[in-house]
Structure formats: C-alpha cells, structure tokens
Design a protein around this motif. Structure first.
Motif, PDB file in Angstrom:
ATOM      1  N   TYR A 146       0.804  -1.412   0.066  1.00  0.00           N
ATOM      2  CA  TYR A 146       0.007  -0.059  -0.025  1.00  0.00           C
ATOM      3  C   TYR A 146       0.882   1.194  -0.061  1.00  0.00           C
ATOM      4  O   TYR A 146       1.948   1.180   0.102  1.00  0.00           O
ATOM      5  CB  TYR A 146      -1.274  -0.125   1.230  1.00  0.00           C
ATOM      6  CG  TYR A 146      -0.288  -0.027   2.651  1.00  0.00           C
ATOM      7  CD1 TYR A 146      -0.165  -1.221   3.239  1.00  0.00           C
ATOM      8  CD2 TYR A 146       0.068   1.214   3.109  1.00  0.00           C
ATOM      9  CE1 TYR A 146       0.437  -1.131   4.484  1.00  0.00           C
ATOM     10  CE2 TYR A 146       0.434   1.088   4.395  1.00  0.00           C
ATOM     11  CZ  TYR A 146       0.816   0.031   5.161  1.00  0.00           C
ATOM     12  OH  TYR A 146       1.233  -0.097   6.388  1.00  0.00           O
ATOM     13  N   CYS A 147       0.302   2.502  -0.149  1.00  0.00           N
ATOM     14  CA  CYS A 147       1.053   3.537  -0.353  1.00  0.00           C
ATOM     15  C   CYS A 147       0.604   4.739   0.372  1.00  0.00           C
ATOM     16  O   CYS A 147      -0.780   5.003   0.084  1.00  0.00           O
ATOM     17  CB  CYS A 147       1.134   3.828  -1.809  1.00  0.00           C
ATOM     18  SG  CYS A 147       2.337   5.053  -2.394  1.00  0.00           S
ATOM     19  N   GLY A 166      -5.069   1.043  -3.430  1.00  0.00           N
ATOM     20  CA  GLY A 166      -5.663   0.769  -4.554  1.00  0.00           C
ATOM     21  C   GLY A 166      -7.103   0.683  -4.793  1.00  0.00           C
ATOM     22  O   GLY A 166      -7.657   0.769  -5.636  1.00  0.00           O
ATOM     23  N   THR A 167      -7.459  -0.063  -3.754  1.00  0.00           N
ATOM     24  CA  THR A 167      -9.163  -0.287  -3.547  1.00  0.00           C
ATOM     25  C   THR A 167      -9.730   0.544  -2.739  1.00  0.00           C
ATOM     26  O   THR A 167     -10.604   1.028  -2.707  1.00  0.00           O
ATOM     27  CB  THR A 167      -9.292  -1.713  -3.339  1.00  0.00           C
ATOM     28  OG1 THR A 167      -8.634  -2.458  -4.424  1.00  0.00           O
ATOM     29  CG2 THR A 167     -10.623  -2.189  -3.406  1.00  0.00           C
ATOM     30  N   VAL A 187      -1.768  -7.728   2.731  1.00  0.00           N
ATOM     31  CA  VAL A 187      -1.272  -7.463   1.503  1.00  0.00           C
ATOM     32  C   VAL A 187      -2.528  -7.364   0.529  1.00  0.00           C
ATOM     33  O   VAL A 187      -3.455  -8.228   0.583  1.00  0.00           O
ATOM     34  CB  VAL A 187      -0.530  -8.737   0.885  1.00  0.00           C
ATOM     35  CG1 VAL A 187      -0.418  -8.657  -0.566  1.00  0.00           C
ATOM     36  CG2 VAL A 187       0.706  -8.859   1.450  1.00  0.00           C
ATOM     37  N   ALA A 188      -2.552  -6.133  -0.066  1.00  0.00           N
ATOM     38  CA  ALA A 188      -3.685  -6.011  -0.974  1.00  0.00           C
ATOM     39  C   ALA A 188      -3.654  -6.679  -2.199  1.00  0.00           C
ATOM     40  O   ALA A 188      -2.585  -6.944  -2.816  1.00  0.00           O
ATOM     41  CB  ALA A 188      -3.751  -4.571  -1.127  1.00  0.00           C
ATOM     42  N   VAL A 189      -4.853  -7.040  -2.978  1.00  0.00           N
ATOM     43  CA  VAL A 189      -4.763  -7.548  -4.273  1.00  0.00           C
ATOM     44  C   VAL A 189      -4.675  -6.486  -5.169  1.00  0.00           C
ATOM     45  O   VAL A 189      -5.374  -5.727  -5.461  1.00  0.00           O
ATOM     46  CB  VAL A 189      -6.006  -8.572  -4.261  1.00  0.00           C
ATOM     47  CG1 VAL A 189      -5.985  -9.175  -5.767  1.00  0.00           C
ATOM     48  CG2 VAL A 189      -6.045  -9.716  -3.449  1.00  0.00           C
ATOM     49  N   VAL A 190      -3.755  -6.825  -6.106  1.00  0.00           N
ATOM     50  CA  VAL A 190      -3.384  -5.873  -7.299  1.00  0.00           C
ATOM     51  C   VAL A 190      -4.208  -6.480  -8.364  1.00  0.00           C
ATOM     52  O   VAL A 190      -4.358  -7.442  -8.841  1.00  0.00           O
ATOM     53  CB  VAL A 190      -1.980  -5.721  -7.559  1.00  0.00           C
ATOM     54  CG1 VAL A 190      -1.876  -5.067  -8.645  1.00  0.00           C
ATOM     55  CG2 VAL A 190      -1.114  -5.387  -6.481  1.00  0.00           C
TER      56      VAL A 190
END
Lengths: 376, 390
Positions: free
Chosen positions: A287-288, A301-302, A372-375
């Motif tokens: 994530y960012c 991102g989501t 961990v996010a799913v890309v």
C-alpha cells in the motif's frame, strides 16, 4: 397514542445504543481495512526547534533518528525531542533540502538540495556541485541509492555516483531516450532504476545492460486521462516510489501504479484521490501513502483513507472502503497542513512533512497495516 | 544582449524596495510588501521589452494598489540548465512570492519545476502548450498559446476556404523550441483542417538561409509561417520576397515589434498575424501603458512589452489581493480584467482565453485584414492603439 409512545421510546433507545456503540463500529470498520488508520496527529514546529514551518522531506533512518529537510536547513530530532539544525553555516550546500536517502550499508545520509547534493557522515558534510563533481545540475529533486550507486535526479539529467570508484555517470536527453532532460524523481527497484522525468513520463534504466525504456502517457492528453489504466497517467512525473514490485507515479494530473505488467490510474473526480496534484508517494508493503496539495492519503488501490484539514485547522478523515459507503468523521487533532510534501511511514507510525509544520500520525490500535492488498 | 552573463537586478519602485529591505519600507508606510521575480535568461531575444514591460507594470500597479510590490530579476549565471537554480534562488533567497516565467520553453519549465516544489505562483510568457500542460495549479499563461494563435490564423485567413486552398509551410527554430512549436502548429492545422507541411527547422547559426528558402519554396506553398524570433523572421521574410515568393507571410503576434519590421523592411507589407480583440476597457489600459512606456523608456512599446506589462500587473494584483494568505490559493484566476494586450481572461487550467482578429501589415501599420483592396483602403482606422503610433 400508547403505541406511538412505545415506538418513540424504542427509537430513542435504538439511537442511544447506536451512539454508545459508535466507537466500536468505527474500530470494526478500521479493523477490516488492510490499511493503517491514523487516530490522532502530533505536531512539531518551531517550539521543538524546527527552524521553519515549511518541511519538505522526512526520513527515519535505521538507527531510529528522525531527519527532516526544511526550507531552512536539515534537522535531526535528538533525544529530548528537540530538533538540531544543520544549515549552510555547517557546510550544507543549500538551505532547502528537497529529498533524502540513507545508505543502508554505511548509515550515511544523502540529502539533495536546491543547490547541490550532500553526504552527511559521522557529523561531517561533504558537498557535491555541478562544477566540482559529476552532478549534472545543482538543483537536486530526488535521490536514491542502488547497488553502491547514488542516483540524483536533477534539473538537467540524472547522475549516478559509484561509491566504490568515485566515478560519475550522467544520463539525459542526449544519451538516453529521455524526451526531456528534467529529472524530478529517481527510484531504485532491485536492479532497475526508474527515472521520473518532467514532461517525459518514466524512464526505466537497466544499468547492467545499459538499456533504457520509456513509459509515456499513451493518450498524450495533458488534461484528461482519456483511457484509464492504459499507462502512466501523465508525462509530468512529480514523484516516483517503488516497493514490493509496485511502482507508484505521482503527477499533477493524478496518480498511477505499475506492477510490471498492468497500469492502474486514479484521478480526483472519479476515484477517492483527494487531489490530482500529487507530489509524494511512500509505499509500505503493497500500500502507499500519498502527499497532495489537499491532504494525505493511504491506499492499497482499492481502499482509501484520506486526511484533510480545513481553513480553521479542524481535521477530518474520509474512509473509502470497497463495497461500503464513504465514512467521514472529524478528528480530535489535525494534520498540520493539507499541503503534504513528504512522508515517511512504517507499520507503526507515519510522519508527514507539510508546508506548515511536521505531523506525526499515531495509528489507531488494532488497525491492520501489513496485509497484502490484491493488485487488480 | 540584455544582461549578458548574469546577475540579479533588484529594482525598486515608488518606495526603495530590496529583497530583504522591502518589509522595512512596508512597515514605514503601514502597507505590507510583496516581491515578484522575473526569470530572464541571457539569450532571451526580447529581454529588453520583457524587462521594461514588467518594470512599468509594477510601477503602475504600485500607483493604485494598497500595497507596494518589488521586483527581482535574475538571469542564468552558470551552465546550461542553471535557470532552475536562479528560479530557486529568487524564491528561497530573495523571497519572491510569485514569478514571471520567460517566453523560452526550457527556462519556463525550469521555473515551473521550482514552483511545483515551493507552491510559488507563476505567470508565464511562454506560448508552448507544454508549459500549460505542466499542470501547475497556481499558474496562468499571459500570452495566447501557439495553438490558439495559429488556429485563429488558419481559420481567419479567407484563402483557406477558396477553391485554390491554402497550403502552409512553416519555419520554426532549432532544438526544443522548434520541436514544441512544430507540435503546436500541427495541432492547430489539424483542429482547423488546414494544410500544413511538416515545419522546416531554421538553424539561425548554420548560415544556410538560401538553402532553407529553396527547400521551402519547392513545396509551392500559398503561405509561409515565420514562427521565429523577430530578427530572423524579418530577415527570412525579406529573402523570401527576394526569391520571388508572392504568397502570404504570417507569424505570431510577438512579431509586432521593431525588430521584425526593421529586419523585414518592405517585405513586411501584407504580413498577417492575429491579435487579441481590444474591448473599450482594454484600450484604456493600453493607452496608459503606451503613454507610460514612451515616457519612461523613450520608445514605442511592442507586443511582447504589452504581454509582460499585463503579466506584472496581474501578478501584482494577485499578490496584493492575497494579502497574508498564500497567493497560490488565488488560483485558478477566474475573474477577468482588462489588459494592455486585450482582455485577460483565463480558463481553469490557466490557458488565456482570447478572441482574435486577423490583421495585416500595410502602409506602415497593422490593420484589420480585408480581403478586397477596396476594403483595405476603407479600413484606415488601426485595429489597435499600438498601431496608431506607427
């Protein structure tokens, strides 16, 4: 009448119950987020020895020291919480520090300024200028270290100093496929170097093979992202960050992410991105954190958590969680200022450099920061 | 060449303002002080007009404003690309709260890069679409863009719609400036469905003007765009006529200047350009500018001086009206105001919105274009006060 009275009583009880359990619900919301949520901010300014309100960069080094680059010098936070300043009087090449990176092998700090590059090592500052070293230009906007090479993004190309040999290499529009020479950011990605070029998107450089590959905005339109997710959102790259296989691009027209195969883009009117003017990104895991002119964000991102501050100084947070309505609520403490120039964060805390002071974000307990996010 | 290698010029108006002493003067008069910076590279061909226009703009702004504005001028000292360092120095050391970026695309971008990191407002004098395309939210462009001017030129020149059609060729400078100009001219041609051959690069240093003209005329154009600096544009206009070219010559509004007209001589007759339409209020601003310019500098002002004057007046107003608040918050500039170069009206992205009229240089002045010779004789009244003095 009696039935109506009972109904009103029950409704009042329900409202009271909802009100009393609201904090628990909020925690439940946050616990589901694969992102950290800041519960409150601490503010650092002139009282703590920060020489100016304008803080441009922040970095916590491996020894736990907090460094900030300000409009008026480089500062380190000392044991008692006060900041100690290093300015041109102490040998710094210029008072405005734009960017910093730590050499993981030596612990040396490298600081780019509006006039020159600096190495801070053992209390000594060594300066590099375009006239006495291989630095391509004195205005240094970005710096990173990759495989014993210091990479400096400057207003006239990117320079690489080999720390073993002391030799410099310079890349610009004359010896690479950069469309323009103005380098605004540089970021190492394992063995690759990503160069953020003002007006020319992103250039991927493989130092071993000596190759360059340019990623440009495919639609070439300055104002609109005509086709989402088709490449870098714009060619004016204002910052680059890379971590765990994800490249994040800031521009003044929105934000992009590249996973090595697919691009994802965000703009303010169609996504939760607070502003198209994005100027800093700091990834943690996948994530960012993002700094804009209208606040700070953290996203995978989501899901998005956005922090804002109003004209009167009141802060609020907006949580955009996939499949749920946006949640907006006031904060007891606010970010110093919505103009966020730099961020350092890990899974425990976030430091935000703003144009009106330094903020430390204290995470709500129980929020998950490392998932961990799913890309997509 | 203006400024040669170097230096910061610190200019004071009305009150003695220095980069660090301005506040003192302000305190004495009870009014706050502001500083604006002008980045002016040594190679800037129209440097004198820009500097003088900006100086006059600040001087006149200070006559009516509640607060006084000072000016810092810096030009590149060191190597190529050091304009960014000078822009940074103006913001960080001199303390300017707003900058005027020069016509050149490269130094304009270097100023914008500093602006992006420091949130310092910029009024740009560069017509390249790439400058507006940088997306700095606290920037406006005081000059009409190349795309807008060329589109208007293509659309307003009646020959375009005649059976013979108008096929244009263009001469542009070398290097980045020519590349960006070419790109914008192509966009303008596409937008107006005009025929434009690939622009020809003119390298002023190469000394191959005859060959350039031969190649150009081999394309049998009906019109030649001279999108160059004033002096080489005038020189090439003269050589094109000497080579027997009888079609139309045209160029950007910045060629409304002595440098072009002197170099072109008789070849300037019939030259086409578009000019912003002047409303009544703008004519009044122009008259004040024109009178002040002649009185102060002893020469008639040109189009570039008018644009620079407008840039300074606009930036001064923004700084003064912002007061204690960051001037960047005054953007986007949505309120329009009269200017010496026509109405100053901006779109949300900072592009100047302009209505143009086609003008032709004839009998020593630029006049509204008329297709018929009779119309040319009838239209004696110059289209712009700038022309009344010619």
């Amino acid at each position: 009448m009696k039935i109506a009275g009972i109904f009103c009583l029950r409704l009042a009880s329900l409202v009271t119950l909802l009100w009393l359990t609201a904090p628990l619900q909020i925690l439940a919301t946050e616990a589901e987020l694969p992102l950290p949520v800041i519960e409150r901010f601490e503010t650092f300014g002139k009282e703590q020895g920060v020489p100016t309100n304008k803080v441009h960069a922040v970095l916590k080094t491996s020894d736990g020291k907090l460094w900030i680059g300000t409009w008026d010098g480089l500062c380190v936070r000392e044991g008692e919480g006060k900041f100690r300043r290093y300015g041109p009087e102490e040998g710094l090449s210029h008072k405005l520090v734009t960017c910093m990176v730590e050499d993981p092998k030596t612990g040396d700090l490298w600081a780019g300024t509006m006039r020159g590059l600096n190495k801070v090592s053992g209390g000594k500052i060594t300066r590099y200028f375009q006239t006495d070293s291989g630095l391509p230009n004195n205005v240094v906007y970005g710096v990173d270290i990759v495989n014993d090479n210091i990479w400096a993004a400057t207003a006239a190309g990117v320079g690489a100093l080999d720390l073993k040999t002391g030799a410099w290499k310079i890349y610009d529009h004359n010896n690479s496929n950069m469309h323009e020479p103005w380098c605004y950011a540089v970021k190492g990605a394992k063995d690759l170097i990503y160069i953020g070029v003002w007006g020319a998107g992103i250039v991927e450089h493989n130092p071993q093979e000596g190759t360059f590959k340019a990623y440009r905005d495919p639609d070439g339109d300055f104002h609109y992202d005509l086709v989402p997710d088709d490449g870098p959102i714009n060619d004016i790259t204002s910052w680059l960050a890379w971590n765990d296989g994800l490249l994040w691009q800031c521009t003044y027209f929105g934000m992009s992410r590249y996973d090595g195969k697919y691009w994802k883009t965000w703009v303010q009117d169609k996504t939760p991105l607070p502003s198209n003017f994005t100027q800093f990104a700091w990834p943690v895991n996948r994530y960012c954190w993002i700094g804009t002119d209208k606040g700070a964000s953290v996203t995978d991102g989501t899901n998005w958590v956005n922090y804002f501050v109003g004209e009167a100084g009141a802060g609020w947070v907006e949580i955009h969680q996939s499949g749920k309505a946006m949640e907006k609520r006031p904060m007891s403490t606010a970010l110093c200022n919505g103009f966020v120039l730099g961020i350092w964060a890990d899974e425990k805390e976030a430091w935000l450099a703003t144009s009106k002071g330094l903020s430390r974000g204290i995470f709500a307990s129980g929020t998950a920061s490392g998932k961990v996010a799913v890309v997509k | 060449m203006f400024m040669g290698r170097c230096h910061a010029l610190v200019l004071g108006f009305t009150l003695c303002v220095s980069p660090f002493g301005g506040a003192q003067a302000g305190e004495e008069s009870g009014a706050p002080h502001f500083l604006m910076g002008l980045l002016l590279p040594p190679e800037e061909a129209e440097g004198v007009s820009i500097r003088q226009g900006v100086e006059l703009g600040i001087e006149q702004a200070n006559q009516s404003a509640k607060a006084q504005v000072g000016l810092i001028i810096r030009g590149r000292v060191g190597q190529w690309g050091a304009d960014g360092e000078e822009a940074g120095r103006m913001v960080l050391n001199d303390g300017v709260q707003g900058m005027i970026a020069p016509p050149g695309g490269s130094p304009a971008h270097l100023a914008l890069q500093v602006s992006g990191r420091t949130a310092t407002p910029v009024v740009a004098l560069c017509p390249d679409s790439s400058v507006i395309g940088a997306g700095i939210p606290w920037m406006v462009c005081a000059v009409p863009g190349t795309i807008a001017e060329a589109s208007a030129l293509f659309a307003l020149w009646p020959s375009k719609s005649t059976a013979a059609g108008g096929s244009w060729v263009a001469l542009v400078p070398e290097d980045r400036e020519g590349r960006e100009t070419s790109k914008d001219l192509r966009k303008a041609a596409a937008a107006t469905q005009s025929k434009l051959a690939d622009p020809t690069i003119f390298d002023a240093k190469a000394g191959n003007e005859s060959e350039t003209i031969r190649v150009l005329l081999a394309q049998r154009p009906t019109g030649v765009l001279l999108w160059l600096e004033p002096e080489p544009a005038g020189r090439l206009a003269k050589q094109l006529r000497a080579a027997g070219f009888v079609g139309r010559l045209a160029g950007p509004s910045r060629l409304r200047c002595a440098g072009f007209l002197t170099a072109a001589g008789k070849a300037a007759d019939g030259f086409l350009m578009v000019n912003p339409v002047m409303d009544v209020a703008s004519r009044q601003v122009y008259q004040r500018f024109d009178a002040g310019y002649r009185a102060r500098f002893g020469v008639e002002p040109d189009a570039t001086a008018a644009y620079a004057y407008d840039a300074a007046m606009l930036l001064a107003a923004i700084l003064v009206e912002s007061g204690d608040k960051p001037a960047r918050l005054a953007f986007p500039v949505m309120e329009d105001r009269p200017g010496a170069s026509g109405r100053l009206k901006f779109k949300a992205d900072g592009v100047r919105g302009v209505s143009f009229e086609l003008q032709e240089y004839r009998s020593g002045t630029f006049r509204p274009y008329s297709a018929s010779p009779a119309g040319r004789e009838e239209k004696r009244e110059p289209a712009n006060d700038l022309d009344k003095r010619r």
